[in-house]
Design an enzyme around this catalytic site. Sequence first.
Site, PDB file in Angstrom:
ATOM      1  CG  ASP A   1       5.896   3.939   1.697  1.00 10.37           C
ATOM      2  OD1 ASP A   1       6.071   4.303   1.916  1.00 10.37           O
ATOM      3  OD2 ASP A   1       4.752   3.373   0.289  1.00 10.37           O
TER       4      ASP A   1
ATOM      5  CE  LYS B   1       0.146   6.717   6.937  1.00 11.91           C
ATOM      6  NZ  LYS B   1      -1.389   7.381   6.408  1.00 11.91           N
TER       7      LYS B   1
ATOM      8  CG  PHE C   1      -1.870   1.249   1.198  1.00 14.65           C
ATOM      9  CD1 PHE C   1      -3.012   1.062   0.206  1.00 14.65           C
ATOM     10  CD2 PHE C   1      -2.076   2.039   2.141  1.00 14.65           C
ATOM     11  CE1 PHE C   1      -3.612   2.254   0.931  1.00 14.65           C
ATOM     12  CE2 PHE C   1      -2.097   3.276   1.913  1.00 14.65           C
ATOM     13  CZ  PHE C   1      -3.927   3.509   0.814  1.00 14.65           C
TER      14      PHE C   1
END
Length: 533
Positions: free
Chosen positions: A227, A256, A142
């Site tokens: 990532d 984030k 994802f």
Amino acid sequence: MADTTHSALAPTYDPLPITIARAHGTHVWDTDGNEFLDFLSGYSALNFGHLHQGLIAAAMTQLRQVTLTSRAFDHDRLEEFAQRLVDVVGPLTTGGEDSLVVPMNTGAEAVETAIKAVRKWGYDVRGVPEDTATIVVAEGNFHGRTTTLAGLSDDPATRDGFGPFAPGFRRVPFGDLEAVADAVDETTVAVLMEPVQGEAGVLLPPDEFWPGLRELTAEKNIALVADEIQSGLGRTGSTLACELWDVQPDLVCLGKALGGGIVPVSAVVGKPEILGILTPGTHGSTFGGNPLACAVGIAALDLLSTGQYQARAAESGKLLRARLDELVERGLLTSARTVGLWAGIDMDPALGTGRDLCLALLERGVLAKDSHGATIRLSPPLSIVQPELEMALDIVEESLVALRDGDGADAGDTAAEDVAEDVADDEGNAAAEDVANDDASTAAADDEAEPADSEEPAEPADQTADAADEDAAPETPAADEASDDAPAVDPEEAPAADKADKADATSDVDDDDKKDDAAKGTDDRSELSPTAG
């Protein structure tokens, strides 16, 4: 609870039946004044907890100066932010102290930036024929929800109905080094993967996988892109998850937690030979690297620079792992995967779905979110203290037992009603009134401390970003005491938290603010004031 019978929002989410109105530290309060422990942390965007005072102070100071210039002009926080990223993250990549930074906003933008950079590097430096570059990605990934990144996914909910997708990506099983080796050829410019797959349920690869990736990509002159948008910045007990395998990627994507739960901030950091290929006009962002984002990002990196948050995640993760493994042994969970203060747990379908468990947790005062049917991710703020962690894990156990014994379905179906009914009694009404009073007091204090016509910021000395840099500890009294015990460098050497000391360090909730003991599952609660420094 707010009325959700009609909404102007497109139905892109199916949230749990709670409407949050206030938050601080590890706690949130709904619109009825009910208190919950946050065990999702905005998918790791809130690693430092809600309303960390050092981060809020940095944001407030910058809000009074300048918030946006666009990259048409430089501003006085941009280079500072980039250099701070290089100082903290650069040495963990092959770029080292010469690393470059491309600031963006969202995690998806960071991954898209990395894709563009490695493709252009492949064409301009490697000599790959134009428009033939390929990138190897993992099944179960994802990386975001843009059309390109949805095309990388094999999740039907993410992918189906959104094609056609960009070509040039090859998916292989996550953790299968031989499959990666078979997928690369002379057109391959990068291997792009999450060190730990978060959305998939906190899946960890075999220990030899990332060292093998590093060896393979270095041998074939292929960029290794990590990532770390969910896994990075302390969540796994280290600044980057790649450190768990002593691997330096060429590029790392961050997001984030870099924005401290205040503003969206992301970046790509790493090898100058790759990122330096981007020149004026080839890439950019109106809001990327804006002054407000840079100010918050600098403060967040300052908190990480001492290693205390990483050490606390590693130490608290030991308790998390032990308790979840015990639930697996007892048959209440089918499996549990833990790394740092991050876990993926799998429900036995005979007990219910992941959402059933989340509803049972909600009823008892803990917020979590299901993923892929039977899986739930647990990711509390790194500032959580041991009594809170133990209380939440007690509630996880209690909820699983209730589902096993046949009480879970009813509890799950009526969770929203039960929480709403709590406010109907005098205690609930008093709690809601206290919330309003707290907010009014906060607003009055802000007005008094900062007149509307003030020319200069009037920040108390103990709430500046510099103070946060020196203390590098969570904002709550309990967390402050706990962080004094945490070493600044080696997470594995972090001493175990002293439960009694930390219990003493938490203050009791006012009687009118307390929820019923049975609903919380314990008498051991702490109050984290939204205005506490």
